[in-house]
Scaffold this motif. Structure first.
Motif, PDB file in Angstrom:
ATOM      1  N   ARG A 111     -19.497  -5.564   5.918  1.00  0.00           N
ATOM      2  CA  ARG A 111     -20.542  -6.583   6.096  1.00  0.00           C
ATOM      3  C   ARG A 111     -20.808  -6.809   7.578  1.00  0.00           C
ATOM      4  NH1 ARG A 111     -22.716 -10.114   2.675  1.00  0.00           N
ATOM      5  NH2 ARG A 111     -23.559 -12.045   3.491  1.00  0.00           N
ATOM      6  N   SER A 113     -22.150  -9.190  10.562  1.00  0.00           N
ATOM      7  CA  SER A 113     -22.339 -10.604  10.856  1.00  0.00           C
ATOM      8  C   SER A 113     -23.804 -10.878  11.178  1.00  0.00           C
ATOM      9  CB  SER A 113     -21.477 -11.003  12.057  1.00  0.00           C
ATOM     10  OG  SER A 113     -21.845 -12.287  12.512  1.00  0.00           O
ATOM     11  N   ARG A 115     -24.843 -12.790  13.234  1.00  0.00           N
ATOM     12  CA  ARG A 115     -24.933 -13.078  14.668  1.00  0.00           C
ATOM     13  C   ARG A 115     -24.976 -11.822  15.532  1.00  0.00           C
ATOM     14  NH1 ARG A 115     -21.597 -18.485  15.857  1.00  0.00           N
ATOM     15  NH2 ARG A 115     -22.217 -19.594  13.976  1.00  0.00           N
TER      16      ARG A 115
END
Length: 131
Positions: A111, A113, A115
């Protein structure tokens, strides 16, 4: 006192024009001798803000040049609501990125992020295919 509102242009509008490729599945009988392109699948659904953010960043990452260019990879966005198997498997996990292996199976990538910056997303996708 009046409130000041700052509006930011979407990431794609601030960077270079996008070159976002979505491929159609090709059947095994269509092989005209071409080298198969590498394929990345994004499992998503409408109204998913994390999915929309990743799609926007991927569209820009696919348009960038450089040592980690993604120009040799095709991206397919799959709506999990169109397939009960995908919905059951990914309903709590989206957005999900998967790399299509040469035998047609998929390997789910770690996965990313929300950000992460565009260049780092580009590098991570490139590295996933460079292994």
């Amino acid at each position: 006192m009046a409130a000041v509102v700052f509006q930011r242009a979407p990431i794609a509008a601030r960077l270079r024009p996008r070159r976002f490729r979505i491929f159609s599945s090709v059947s095994a009988g269509d092989g005209g001798g071409e080298i198969p392109r590498r394929q990345l699948v994004l499992y998503s659904k409408p109204g998913c803000c994390l999915c929309d953010g990743l799609k926007e960043k991927l569209s820009v990452a696919f348009s960038l040049d450089g040592p980690h260019s993604l120009h040799s990879i095709d991206l397919q966005v799959r709506d999990i609501l169109t397939n009960p198997e995908w919905e059951k498997k990914y309903q709590y996990e989206i957005p999900v990125l998967a790399k299509v292996l040469p035998d047609g199976t998929e390997e789910v990538l770690p996965r990313l992020s929300p950000r992460l910056g565009i260049e780092l997303i580009q590098k991570k996708v490139y590295t996933a295919f460079d292994q």
